[in-house]
Design a protein around this motif. Structure first.
Motif, short mmCIF file in Angstrom:
data_model
loop_
_atom_site.label_atom_id
_atom_site.label_comp_id
_atom_site.label_asym_id
_atom_site.label_seq_id
_atom_site.Cartn_x
_atom_site.Cartn_y
_atom_site.Cartn_z
N GLN A 110 44.80 18.22 -11.95
CA GLN A 110 44.75 19.08 -13.13
C GLN A 110 43.33 19.16 -13.68
OE1 GLN A 110 47.65 17.30 -15.74
NE2 GLN A 110 49.32 18.59 -14.99
N ALA A 111 42.59 18.05 -13.59
CA ALA A 111 41.23 18.02 -14.13
C ALA A 111 40.30 18.96 -13.37
CB ALA A 111 40.68 16.60 -14.08
N LYS A 112 40.69 19.40 -12.19
CA LYS A 112 39.88 20.35 -11.43
C LYS A 112 40.17 21.80 -11.83
CE LYS A 112 39.05 19.51 -7.06
NZ LYS A 112 37.66 19.02 -7.08
N ASN A 113 41.27 22.00 -12.58
CA ASN A 113 41.69 23.37 -12.89
C ASN A 113 42.06 23.62 -14.34
OD1 ASN A 113 41.91 24.33 -9.97
ND2 ASN A 113 43.26 22.56 -9.95
N THR A 114 42.16 22.55 -15.15
CA THR A 114 42.69 22.66 -16.50
C THR A 114 41.83 21.89 -17.48
OG1 THR A 114 44.93 22.72 -15.55
CG2 THR A 114 44.76 22.32 -17.92
N VAL A 115 41.72 22.37 -18.71
CA VAL A 115 41.05 21.63 -19.76
C VAL A 115 42.01 20.56 -20.28
CG1 VAL A 115 39.95 21.75 -22.03
CG2 VAL A 115 39.68 23.64 -20.41
N LEU A 116 41.64 19.31 -20.13
CA LEU A 116 42.48 18.18 -20.54
C LEU A 116 41.89 17.52 -21.77
CD1 LEU A 116 43.14 16.67 -16.99
CD2 LEU A 116 44.67 18.13 -18.33
#
Length: 247
Positions: A110-116
Motif C-alpha cells: 500500500q505504501a507504494k500506491n497509497t498515502v498512509l
C-alpha cells in the motif's frame, strides 16, 4: 535469529541520503559481531501530499548472527540514527523478526500506491508486536521504515545498495563464476529470466546493482556486442533498466 531493520527519512536536502546512513549502520553492526547479509532500497509512493527529501525511498538491513535481544539491537540502531540523522530529518526506525515481517506485506505494498498515516503504521506495529519509533522531527519516517521491512520480506521489491563484495568491484570484465565467488550475488540472469553460465564473461560497468527477486540477489545482464580483447558475452543492464525492474 534473523532481523529486518527498516529506516527512513534520515537526511535533508544538503546531506547524503538514507542509503548512506543504512550502510553506516551496517558497518556499526558488523563491529558488534552481527552478520549484515544485505541492504536494500525500496521505492515508495511519490505524491505531493507526502513530505520527502528527494525520491521517497527507504532502506532495509537484513541482520543475523550471535543472539542479541531485539530491544538491545533496536537501542543500538536508535542511538546511531539519533546521532547521525540530519538536522530537520523525520527519521523512523523499525525492527522485526523475519517471520513477523511477512505479516506486514499488505501495508508495505500500500505504501507504494497509497498515502498512509503514522497512526496506521503504529496500530499495525502494536498489533504485530513490532518495534517501531519516530526518532527525529515529527517521526514521519516510521511509515517508510515499516514499509521497507515488509517489502524486503516479500522478496520481490527493491535493489541492493550494499551486498558483500559488490561495492568493491572495479569496472571491467568478470566471469559469472568470479562474481559468484567474490560477492553476495546469488543469480545472474538476462532480462528474460534466463540464468547465464558460470563461464560467461560480463562487463559490469560502473553501476552493478543487484535487484531483489524471489528473495535472492539477482544481477540483470544483457547481451553484449563484444569489442574487448577477450570475448565478452554480456554487460550489466543500464541503470535506467535496473531502476525500472527494482521499483
Amino acid at each position: 535469529m534473523c532481523f529486518l531493520i527498516g529506516i527512513d527519512d534520515t537526511d535533508n536536502k544538503e546531506t547524503r541520503g538514507t542509503g548512506f546512513r543504512a550502510r553506516g549502520l551496517g558497518e556499526l553492526l558488523r563491529t558488534k559481531g552481527l552478520n549484515v547479509t544485505g541492504i536494500t532500497r525500496h521505492q515508495l509512493l511519490v505524491d505531493p501530499r507526502i513530505p520527502y527529501t528527494t525520491h521517497n525511498s527507504s532502506a532495509c538491513l537484513v541482520v543475523n548472527g550471535p543472539a542479541m535481544h531485539p530491544q538491545e539491537l533496536f537501542d543500538v540502531c536508535r542511538a546511531f540514527l539519533v546521532q547521525e540523522g540530519a538536522d530537520g530529518s523525520d527519521a523512523g526506525l523499525c525492527l522485526v523478526s523475519e517471520e513477523t515481517a511477512l505479516t506486514i506485506k499488505e501495508f508495505a505494498q500500500q505504501a507504494k500506491n497509497t498515502v498512509l498515516t503514522q497512526a496506521t503504521a503504529f496500530d499495525l506495529a502494536q498489533q504485530e508486536n513490532i518495534l517501531l519509533e519516530g526518532l527525529t522531527g515529527d517521526g514521519g519516517g516510521v511509515i517508510g521504515a515499516l514499509a521497507a521491512v515488509g517489502l524486503r520480506a516479500g522478496g520481490n521489491d527493491g535493489r541492493f545498495i550494499w551486498l558483500a563484495g559488490v561495492r568493491e568491484l572495479e569496472a571491467g570484465l568478470y566471469t559469472a563464476g568470479q562474481l559468484y565467488h567474490s560477492t553476495g550475488i546469488q543469480e545472474i540472469c538476462s532480462l528474460g529470466g534466463d540464468s547465464v553460465p558460470p563461464s560467461a564473461c560480463i562487463d559490469i560497468g560502473a553501476w552493478p546493482r543487484p535487484i531483489l527477486r524471489q528473495g535472492r540477489a539477482v544481477l540483470l545482464v544483457e547481451r553484449a556486442n563484444g569489442h574487448h580483447e577477450r570475448p565478452c558475452n554480456w554487460h550489466v543492464a543500464p541503470k535506467e533498466v535496473i531502476k525500472r525492474y527494482s521499483s
